[in-house]
Enzyme design. Structure first.
Site, mmCIF file in Angstrom:
data_model
loop_
_atom_site.group_PDB
_atom_site.id
_atom_site.type_symbol
_atom_site.label_atom_id
_atom_site.label_comp_id
_atom_site.label_asym_id
_atom_site.label_seq_id
_atom_site.Cartn_x
_atom_site.Cartn_y
_atom_site.Cartn_z
ATOM 1 C CB THR A 95 40.437 30.159 33.042
ATOM 2 O OG1 THR A 95 41.313 30.660 31.421
ATOM 3 C CG2 THR A 95 39.529 29.131 32.060
ATOM 4 N N GLY A 96 40.624 32.732 33.697
ATOM 5 C CA GLY A 96 41.112 34.020 34.793
ATOM 6 C C GLY A 96 41.208 33.814 36.428
ATOM 7 N NE ARG A 129 41.394 33.249 23.149
ATOM 8 C CZ ARG A 129 42.757 32.419 23.509
ATOM 9 N NH1 ARG A 129 43.276 31.768 21.865
ATOM 10 N NH2 ARG A 129 43.486 32.394 24.255
ATOM 11 C CE LYS A 152 38.735 48.278 34.532
ATOM 12 N NZ LYS A 152 38.734 47.655 35.838
#
Length: 208
Positions: A13-14, A36, A144
């Protein structure tokens, strides 16, 4: 379905994740989004935009899988339902490194994932030690790098995605990913006159 993979998007959903979900659906892949349970409740209570996005995903055929990166068992269970895991967790907070290391551990235990794509979508982070990268970008890239090392050590089939920054995200912040919008007064652009006329600029929108 020959040639199609079952895909799980974490962080779907980002800003980047929603485009990955839509692209996966458009390509015909059976696509799931890890959500979640609390996030769904929060969306219903005070984030109508996210709720609308989830409904749009479901309308296009996406499956919503309830789980949490901090719940190892639910994460392993989600991984066992798919072939490919794509991470799109954000760079803010501990999820970039700690959350993704939990994903790596879950994938390793599940034992069935054919491909993992960690959340990068920027420059080649392996260059961070060879280039003069300044903070806060240096710390983000080093996190990363540690995720890459964990993926390689775990022996997980993977693809590291280097799109050399998504400028729909970077430009409004003028190079500082720690802020939520452009500066009110001034911005510093690093470089010197020697590079004028000899450098190429490529702007990538996150939707691409």
């Amino acid at each position: 379905m020959v040639g199609l993979s079952r895909i799980l998007v974490i962080g779907g959903t980002g800003m980047m994740g929603q485009h990955l979900v839509n692209a996966s659906l458009a390509a015909g892949h059976p696509t799931a989004v890890l959500i979640r349970p609390a996030a769904t409740e929060d969306a219903a209570a005070g984030d109508p935009g996210r709720m609308k996005l989830l409904e749009a995903f479901k309308a296009r055929g996406a499956e919503i899988i309830y789980g949490d990166m901090n719940d190892h068992e639910s994460l392993v269970a989600a991984c066992k339902q798919v072939d490919v895991v794509i991470s799109a967790v954000g760079h803010h907070g501990p999820d970039l490194e700690g959350g993704q290391l939990k994903i790596v551990a879950a994938i390793k235990e599940a034992g069935n994932i054919k491909r993992f794509v960690p959340s990068e979508y920027g420059c080649d982070v392996d260059q961070v030690e060879r280039e003069a990268v300044m903070e806060p970008a240096r710390s983000i890239l080093q996190a990363k790098v540690r995720v890459r090392e964990a993926v390689r050590t775990a022996g997980i089939p993977h693809t590291f995605m280097c799109s050399y920054w998504a400028h729909g995200f970077v430009l409004p912040r003028l190079g500082n990913p720690e802020v939520d919008g452009p500066p009110d007064t001034t911005a510093t652009i690093f470089g010197d006159e020697k590079t004028q006329g000899s450098s190429s600029l490529i702007f990538i929108h996150h939707a691409n």
